[in-house]
Write a protein that holds these residues in place. Structure first.
Motif, short mmCIF file in Angstrom:
data_model
loop_
_atom_site.label_atom_id
_atom_site.label_comp_id
_atom_site.label_asym_id
_atom_site.label_seq_id
_atom_site.Cartn_x
_atom_site.Cartn_y
_atom_site.Cartn_z
N THR A 119 0.80 -1.22 0.00
CA THR A 119 0.00 0.00 0.00
C THR A 119 0.83 1.27 0.00
OG1 THR A 119 -0.14 -0.03 2.43
CG2 THR A 119 -1.88 -1.16 1.22
N SER A 132 4.55 -0.83 3.34
CA SER A 132 3.39 -1.23 4.13
C SER A 132 2.56 -2.21 3.31
CB SER A 132 2.54 -0.02 4.52
OG SER A 132 2.07 0.64 3.36
N GLN A 135 -1.17 -5.00 3.34
CA GLN A 135 -2.53 -5.13 3.88
C GLN A 135 -3.02 -6.57 3.79
OE1 GLN A 135 -5.49 -2.92 1.63
NE2 GLN A 135 -4.58 -3.44 -0.34
N LYS A 138 3.21 9.77 11.59
CA LYS A 138 2.28 8.88 10.88
C LYS A 138 2.15 9.30 9.42
CE LYS A 138 -0.55 8.34 15.06
NZ LYS A 138 -1.89 8.59 15.65
N VAL A 180 -6.28 5.09 6.49
CA VAL A 180 -5.33 4.13 7.05
C VAL A 180 -4.13 4.90 7.58
CG1 VAL A 180 -3.89 2.13 6.56
CG2 VAL A 180 -6.11 2.37 5.42
N ILE A 238 -0.39 4.81 9.10
CA ILE A 238 0.80 3.97 9.01
C ILE A 238 1.93 4.62 9.79
CG2 ILE A 238 2.53 3.03 7.41
CD1 ILE A 238 0.31 3.07 5.27
N THR A 261 0.91 -0.77 9.79
CA THR A 261 -0.40 -0.12 9.92
C THR A 261 -0.76 0.01 11.39
OG1 THR A 261 -1.15 -0.97 7.79
CG2 THR A 261 -2.84 -0.30 9.36
N LYS A 287 -7.16 1.96 11.36
CA LYS A 287 -8.03 2.30 10.25
C LYS A 287 -9.30 2.91 10.83
CE LYS A 287 -6.46 -1.65 7.48
NZ LYS A 287 -6.88 -2.87 6.74
#
Length: 905
Positions: free
Chosen positions: A202, A217, A219, A242, A262, A264, A271, A274
């Motif tokens: 991601t 990152s 998912q 972040k 999201v 991160i 992560t 969310k």
């Protein structure tokens, strides 16, 4: 479970798969896939890591498809996977535990089977080898004047042309289209943050100096498939330690998996959390979010195309929440917000432009526009939200720029505005001489450097403007529209155009050089740091340039590697849905097609040279329909209009609001009328000259497939599992059949009969006048083959139907393989089959030949209609998605997932 054995054995479906740990290890091209391949030799997949392993297993499937490996032996595992996924997600207690345990064993078996397929590919190469024909034996004749003016050639949708068609299977030309990738790279402290729309990855953190991946990152989600998994489609927002990204996809609306911001960890890529921000359809092109470290603000609209009735609402509200997106501060309806017009935050306010031409300055705390009383909670309840608004004469589809107490922006009236930030009063405005009315976004986001405002325009000019007076200091003509925000150094200014060119100018306007950096359009804003320019193109590549335009490094935004032939082989899959859906059409020596970026193109059919382009608010999934010198086309995801354009110039003749505004299926034209299937579930008939609505009918669910016409009747199919026959002039229902669902594939109507793909059967047929079922089609399991599903438009000619099936489930929307069937129309008996082709794309017929692109492999085939013999095999960059082919004169045209329209002769 640990083992010291050199062999790891898994029993599944009475077969034994073995990985030999002593054999030489050949990379898949992905470090992540290779890591799991090695791990499961020692440690079996567990309930803790089976989701990551399952994603990477299917990413390897995608890579092997890209290479052309034979995946037919993976069918059983593929089918079992989705059975178990359903059980794992739905069962509870002991049954869930048992299903999960079976899943872990299955995944290890899957990797073992892919090892076999991988090794077989390395030994023998791809399942089909590309080759050209010498053209000998190709039938002579054919009508060079035959046109392909709408989806599948004509109002019957039969996919047949009297044109000669291509003989050789070689490239005549390629035209780059690309994604609507407006996501720009973000640079901080020697690192570059790049959003990825992959199913697995991601976001990347890269070294500015070398391009090396510092982290990425990833998912994991319970529901698998390209339409189920979110794609990230926002510029990374840095908020302290972040990174914030925003999700898009197609399925589920606000109850689905893709509806979140999201967060991160900036240092690790993990992560953190969310939180809900509203579902965004992936065809919208961009899902903006902005933050000033205290608040997050984002556009919001409700879309769920699978509801009863479907909801197709564009962005029209702004949401303001605390920095963690938990506590809502306010929700305000500002009107239609173009996805390209991102909100801009100061410490106390947010600024948002709209397509109606309004610019709003909204207080983050209602009534508080400065430091005074900002922390006074009482004040937030008593004061107003709107600080001020300003009305321009054209749409404001770009971000504004805040600088030294002023607000700068360009609007689609061709005017650049400077306002007072405190009260919104106009300080100056400047109108440019030439306005490009075919552009959705006339100006770029502006840049200010040393008292000069630099801005690019769709009128193919770069401007330098005095920030105090608005006087144009200089302008320079470019080769194409400018869409990306420029960047500046102490002595120079850099612009990019949508041909992929970079321009370097001195501050006095003298051009230093122009270099083509990308093969595809550059839409996203340029960035600069430490004498390095970093940019993203619409081909999903990040480039880092030095100030002389030399490429220092490049990085694939969607994970990939380059093979020995210089081809990019993807090791991740573009998520959210299928993007390249537009169906090329042709008339009067011009080829027409749309792209995911919302551009409709008209190009010379012989040379591929662009004639004109017209920009809409969302992705163009349809095939443009041509009638009486006009082009009829709509979009999905961004606006409410359906368009009629002049075929010679691309200028608007009329535009009409259709219910919901979004259109997936192509229009069919006949006798001066235009029949439009809408995502909102309406069958609509428009007057071709005026755009006036003649009649419309609600079907309760989306109408994704193209209508067909035979005689005085027009036929529409709906996701409501109903097939409608209307009087084409009055809209009166002649008959209706239930239990018939159309999706990517549509029906054929000719000679008093309707033929359509029927998912579990090869086809069904109806009496076109009465709706009586004539045949359920061929239901013979041995004829159909295992794991087949018929969801693509067929083609018909000379008493035979040509159907294509998805074979295996694969990535959902991308089957494991596909198959072509030649079927006798009267008896449904299978004449011949070919072991690849189509899936969600349709066959096209001309001069005794069948042309079909593969929905899983990077191939375009030419087959003999009578025998199914392969006559040539053309290799593209990747598969064909839901686009269909166009045959015109001596060429076939294909829009492929590699971001090119291929003209094959």
């Amino acid at each position: 479970m640990k083992t010291s054995k050199l062999f790891f054995t898994v029993l599944f479906l009475t077969q034994t798969f073995v990985i030999d740990a002593q054999n030489s290890f050949t990379t898949s091209g992905s470090e992540d896939i290779d890591r799991v391949r090695k791990e499961i030799v020692i440690n079996s997949t567990t309930k803790e890591n089976f989701r990551e392993h399952s994603v990477l297993m299917y990413m390897w499937v995608g890579t092997l498809q890209h290479l052309g490996a034979d995946l037919r032996s993976f069918y059983d595992i593929d089918k079992k996977y989705y059975q178990l996924e359903n059980q794992v997600n739905r069962k509870k207690g002991k049954e869930k535990i048992e299903a999960t345990q079976k899943m872990t064993v299955l995944i290890d078996a899957g990797f073992a089977k892919l090892e076999e397929i991988h090794n077989e590919y390395l030994k023998n190469g791809s399942i089909f080898k590309p080759f050209e024909s010498d053209g000998k034996g190709f039938p002579k004749g054919g009508n060079m004047d035959a046109e392909w003016p709408m989806f599948q050639s004509n109002k019957h949708n039969n996919g047949y042309s009297e044109a000669p068609g291509p003989k050789y299977g070689r490239t005549a030309w390629k035209f780059p289209v690309g994604l609507g990738w407006y996501v720009r790279p973000v640079i901080e402290n020697g690192s570059v943050y790049v959003t990825s729309p992959g199913m697995y990855t991601t976001c990347f953190k890269l070294s500015l100096k070398t391009g090396k991946i510092l982290w990425k990152s990833t998912q994991e989600h319970p529901l698998f498939g390209i339409y189920k998994y979110p794609a990230m489609m926002s510029t990374p927002v840095i908020q302290g330690d972040k990174i914030i990204l925003r999700e898009v996809n197609s399925h589920g609306g606000n109850k689905g998996q893709a509806k979140n911001l999201v967060y991160i960890d900036k240092n690790t890529g993990k992560t953190i959390s969310k939180s809900y921000a509203g579902h965004v359809d992936y065809r919208t092109q961009n899902a903006p979010v902005a933050s000033n470290d205290d608040y997050v603000v984002y556009p919001f609209g409700v879309s769920d195309i699978y509801q009863y009735p479907p909801v197709c609402q564009n962005f029209n509200r702004l949401i303001c929440k605390d920095k963690n997106n938990k506590k809502q501060m306010w929700d305000f309806n500002v009107g239609d917000i173009d996805a390209l017009a991102e909100p801009v935050l100061s410490k106390y306010q947010v600024f948002q432009g709209t397509t109606e031409g309004y610019l709003y300055a909204l207080n983050l705390k209602p009534g508080v526009s400065g430091q005074k009383n900002f922390n006074n909670e009482q004040a937030t309840n008593e004061k107003k939200l709107i600080a001020w608004n300003f009305k321009a004469e054209g749409a404001i589809n770009t971000k504004v720029l805040l600088d030294d107490g002023k607000v700068y922006f360009g609007a689609n009236d061709g005017v650049i505005y400077c306002l007072n930030e405190v009260d919104g009063k106009l300080l100056w405005s400047k109108k440019v001489n030439k306005i490009e009315k075919r552009a959705r976004k006339h100006f770029t986001n502006p840049l200010i450097d040393n008292g000069v405002l630099f801005i690019g325009s769709a009128n193919k000019n770069a401007y330098a403007i005095d920030v105090n007076t608005g006087d144009i200091l200089w302008k320079k003509e470019t080769k194409d529209w400018i869409r990306a925000k420029p960047v500046a150094t102490k002595k120079h200014i850099y612009f990019a155009d949508v041909q992929g060119n970079i321009y370097k100018y001195k501050k006095n306007g003298k051009q230093v050089w122009c270099k083509q950096i990308s093969t595809h359009p550059i839409f996203a804003d340029l960035t600069i740091s430490e004498d390095k320019i970093v940019l993203n193109d619409s081909n999903l590549l990040t480039f880092c340039l030095n100030l002389d335009g030399k490429v220092i490094w490049k990085h694939s935004i969607l994970s990939a590697y380059w093979n020995n032939e210089g081809e990019r082989i993807f090791t991740d899959v573009l998520s959210g849905g299928t993007y390249y859906q537009s169906k090329p059409t042709a008339a009067n020596n011009k080829l027409f097609f749309g792209n995911p970026a919302g551009f409709l193109y008209a190009v010379d059919a012989d040379t591929g040279k662009e004639k004109w382009k017209f920009e809409m608010g969302g992705a163009i999934s349809v095939g443009p329909a041509i009638m009486d010198g006009k082009v009829y086309v709509g979009q999905q995801g961004g606006e409410r209009f359906f368009y009629c354009l002049d075929a010679e110039t691309g200028e608007v003749v009329w535009k009409q609001t259709v219910p919901g505004g979004w259109v997936w299926g192509s229009a069919t034209v006949d006798d001066g009328l235009v029949y439009v299937p809408t995502v909102n579930g309406y069958a609509v008939c428009l007057d071709g000259k005026t755009g006036h609505i003649v009649w419309m009918y609600p079907t309760a669910k989306s109408v994704p497939a193209e209508p067909a016409i035979d005689g005085d009747i027009v036929y529409f199919g709906s996701w409501s599992r109903s097939l409608y026959a209307f009087n084409k002039k009055t809209g009166k229902i002649i008959w209706k059949a239930n239990g018939v669902g159309l999706d990517s594939g549509t029906l054929i109507s000719q000679d008093g009969k309707i033929y359509l793909p029927h998912h579990s059967n090869i086809f069904m047929s109806f009496n076109s006048k009465t709706g009586e079922i004539l045949t359920e089609g061929n239901t013979n399991e041995s004829d159909k083959g295992k794991y087949t599903n018929f969801n693509a438009s067929p083609a018909f000619h000379n008493g035979k139907g040509f159907f294509t099936a998805r074979v295996g489930i694969g990535l959902k929307g991308v089957p494991l393989t596909s198959k072509v069937y030649s079927v006798y129309a009267k008896t449904a008996k299978v004449n011949w089959t070919f072991p690849d082709g189509g899936g969600l794309s349709a066959p096209a017929l001309a001069n005794g030949r069948l042309y079909i692109g593969s929905g899983n492999y990077p191939y375009l085939y030419c087959l003999d209609q009578e025998t199914g013999k392969l006559l040539w095999n053309y290799k593209m960059g990747t598969r064909i998605e839901e686009s269909t082919l166009c045959i015109y004169r001596d060429k076939v045209f294909a829009l492929a997932g590699d971001g090119y329209v291929h003209a094959v002769e």
